[in-house]
Design a protein around this motif. Structure first.
Motif: not given
Lengths: 425, 305
Positions: A190-192, A194-195, A199-200, B108, B129-130, B165, B171, B194-198
């Motif tokens: 989980e990080g940049e 996968c975001s 992908v989960p 994905s 989700w991609h 997300k 995306r 997403p945990v890290v957003a673009e």
């Protein structure tokens, strides 16, 4: 009796290094010195002669997963990688939670004769996380390491009981740290990355939370514990602090977590899917530092064969796991900036101690010692060709990658199991 | 361009070329006989591993208007579960002779995998989700046309609101608008980001709604409730829905977009037909033209006319 001579190598073991011939007879080292003779000569020119490598973590798949690997093929891969002992993970079908499965694995390994296979046992029956497996019965069958690898023991009460019950049995409980609820459906770190890939994610926290829990349980019970395939910078920090507190814990890291990152998943190639997942360069660097400073004791392969058709499925469906036995040494020498003897300590004598086999693996190369040895060229660069691997499976993440350091011969119990770059038949 | 897989694999020149080609296709579609021979003799296979009638019909129509032949292969989840692999399906259909695959898949990355097993062009019609690049192209085309921004989107403010997300649309739309120069902000609670957003993020739609040029609403899926991502749909609407009050705060000329299908009463509580800035219907119409442009770019020969 045949006297085998390993001629002209640089002998490295836990006591130091010297240039010497090594003579082997009847499964033992009988002489170490200059100008020795023998009936059968193995050339070690330009090579290192070291105690055979010991893997704390290999999935040999038999019984139940023979389309991906068998004990015969897995131990051939081990021999090709320079290993003389491997701990076989218990997540077979059926799982190794009874004496019959353990005895079966041991018998198959003896029949194959390519290295010593040390069956591990489950912590819980069927790896289901509900009831304890019969530790004493399995210990009597020779099991030293117990783990539910593939998953962690989720229930903190059960884990506490396991540690309390294990005290005094001279066994080691080994945890696969993963809080399942935090990784449901997870495919990659989980990080940049996968975001971006949609992908989960598998958060570092899911490993670190269970590691933290178990370190506290070790503090409470005093029972030693081993931690499998640590993958995050946070985990290295937790183990470093625990060791500073004097807790009786050991830890391992895989070659792939020391060399590869989650960016590789951008190819959507299932061969890069593994559990725990490939993480970031910051994690890779922290793991390397942890290995170098002794926080992490051993390099263990987590050799996990899977057939091509399962790895070709979509990334979320493909099973996690990578081959490791045949590339571990080459990856370690290509990626680690550590003295050769320290790398070998992590691949041989330290894991031998954790596995409880230092009477016959990883010991000093001296007369009377067991002839479990590896001979490798530390400078040879070679490219990994999946089709040439001894494993039945092809799921290496190093396809086409140049590694450094190649095994020339492996001797198990005094006999070459891998000779001049080929598996001995 | 060999394939169309994701917006972030295109450069800005590719995007402009596809949008300009779309102008030609819109013109074709306005003819009494909206058909050109550009793909005559070419076969396009729609490989839908996930049901999407709208996207499938849009690609089929686009192919036929270019005189290409269409094969459609809709694989239900159950038959995939019976054992035929993605590779087997792609290789079998490829052996029949196809020039392009249009692939929709719940996982994905599936279109990237397909590229390894065929020499045909691959168009991603939505993976997991991609990414959903043709949706992003049609949205960019819609804004370009509605606002007359043929030179790019410099200074344009786009807000994408909702479940970013889990959204391939978010995306790809975020990437194409950013590539064309827009300032993109993702508006959602952290559970739906997403945990890290673009891009920049906000969890306060009310703070930004008066400043946006384009408000892009995402579909809020009901199954997200069971995952504790938002407490309930009512609260979601209260915080992130386009209500009449919020619609009144939109600036003059601001566009409202949605990829469909809409959850009326959830992400939007006003009738889009009564919103002056709604271009939702234009998005659908432009979808055919954009897909014609993509197919022509990958497979076409000769002039567009």
């Amino acid at each position: 009796m045949t006297r085998t001579l390993i001629r002209g190598g640089r002998v490295i073991d836990a006591t130091g290094e010297r240039m010497a011939d090594v003579a082997v007879e009847g499964g033992r080292v009988v002489d170490v010195g200059a100008g020795l003779g023998g009936d059968e000569v193995l050339d070690a020119g330009g090579c290192v002669v070291a105690p055979g490598l010991v893997d704390l973590h290999a999935h040999l798949r038999e019984p139940g997963g023979e389309q991906a690997e068998t004990i015969a093929s897995g131990t051939a891969a081990a021999a090709a990688g320079g290993y003389t002992a491997v701990v076989a993970m218990p997540n077979t079908e059926p799982a190794a939670d009874s004496r019959s499965v353990v005895d079966f694995v041991t018998a198959r390994a003896i029949a194959a004769g390519r290295c010593e296979v040390l069956p591990s046992g489950c912590i819980t029956v069927g790896r289901r996380g509900h009831e304890l497996a019969p530790f004493a019965e399995l210990a009597a069958a020779g099991v030293r390491l117990f783990t539910d690898d593939g998953s962690g023991v989720q229930d903190p009460l059960l884990m506490r009981r396991a540690l309390e019950y294990a005290a005094g049995l001279d066994i080691v409980l080994a945890q696969h740290c993963q809080v399942d609820r935090l990784t449901e459906g997870a495919v990659m770190h989980e990080g940049e990355c996968c975001s971006r890939l949609g992908v989960p994610g598998w958060p570092a926290l899911a490993e670190e939370l269970m590691l933290h829990r178990d370190l506290e349980l070790v503090r409470l019970t005093g029972t030693p514990m081993h931690f499998l395939h640590l993958s995050t910078a946070g985990s290295v920090e937790l183990v470093r602090a625990a060791k500073a507190d004097g807790l009786p814990v050991t830890a391992e890291v895989t070659p792939h977590h020391l060399s590869l990152t989650d960016e590789l998943l951008a190819s959507f190639d299932g061969n890069y899917k593994v559990n725990p997942p490939l993480r970031t360069m910051a994690d890779v660097e922290a793991l390397r530092v942890g290995l170098a400073d002794g926080t992490i004791d051993a390099i263990a392969t987590d050799h996990a064969p899977h057939s091509p058709e399962t790895k070709e499925q979509p990334l979320d469906v493909a099973p996690p796991g990578m081959l490791g036995l045949e590339t571990a040494l080459g990856v370690a020498l290509a990626h680690l900036d550590m003295p050769l003897a320290r790398v070998l300590a992590a691949l041989s004598w330290k894991p031998a101690t954790i596995a409880g086999v230092s009477d016959r693996h990883g010991g000093p190369i001296e007369p009377g010692g067991a002839a479990n040895l590896v001979v490798f060229d530390p400078d040879e660069r070679w490219e990994v060709a999946p089709a040439r691997l001894a494993s039945l499976s092809r799921n290496t993440p190093y396809r086409g990658v140049k590694l450094r350091g190649r095994v020339r011969h492996t001797l198990f119990d005094g006999r070459p199991t891998f000779r001049d770059g080929a598996v001995a038949t | 361009m060999k394939h169309l897989l994701a917006i972030d694999e295109l450069d800005v020149a590719d995007i402009h070329r596809l949008l300009e080609l779309t102008d030609h296709m819109v013109e074709v579609n306005q003819r009494p006989n909206p058909k050109v021979p550009a793909l005559r003799g070419r076969t396009v296979c729609n490989l839908f591993f996930e049901v999407s009638t709208r996207t499938r019909l849009s690609f089929e129509t686009a192919t036929r208007r270019l005189s290409g032949d269409v094969m459609t292969f809709t694989v239900s989840e159950s038959s995939v579960n019976k054992g035929e692999s993605l590779r087997d399906t792609v290789e079998t259909v490829a052996a029949m002779g196809v020039d392009a695959f249009v692939i929709r898949h719940r996982s994905s990355g599936a279109p990237w995998q397909a590229c390894r097993w065929t020499t045909a062009a691959v168009i991603n019609a939505g993976d997991g989700w991609h990414a959903h690049p043709t949706q992003a192209l049609l949205d960019a085309y819609t804004v370009r046309t509605e606002l007359g921004r043929t030179g790019g989107f410099d200074g344009l403010r786009l807000a994408i609101v909702g479940d970013v997300k889990h959204s391939r649309v978010a995306r790809s739309v975020g990437q194409i608008f950013a590539a064309l120069g827009a300032d993109v902000v993702l508006v959602a609670p952290a559970t739906l980001l997403p945990v890290v957003a673009e891009h920049a993020t906000s969890d306060r739609l009310d703070d930004i709604i008066g400043d946006v040029d384009v408000l892009y609403l995402l579909r809020m899926q009901r199954e997200r409730m069971s995952e504790a991502l938002v407490p309930n749909l009512h609260e979601y609407t209260e915080r992130f829905g386009l209500t009449a009050e919020r619609a009144a705060r939109l600036s003059d000329g601001a566009l409202v977009m949605h990829p469909g299908p809409m959850n009326r009463g959830v992400e939007i509580t006003v009738d889009p037909a009564e919103l002056p800035g709604s271009v939702i219907g234009h998005q659908v119409a432009n979808g055919v033209a954009v897909r014609m442009a993509v197919l022509f770019d990958l497979l076409g020969s000769g002039g567009v006319a």
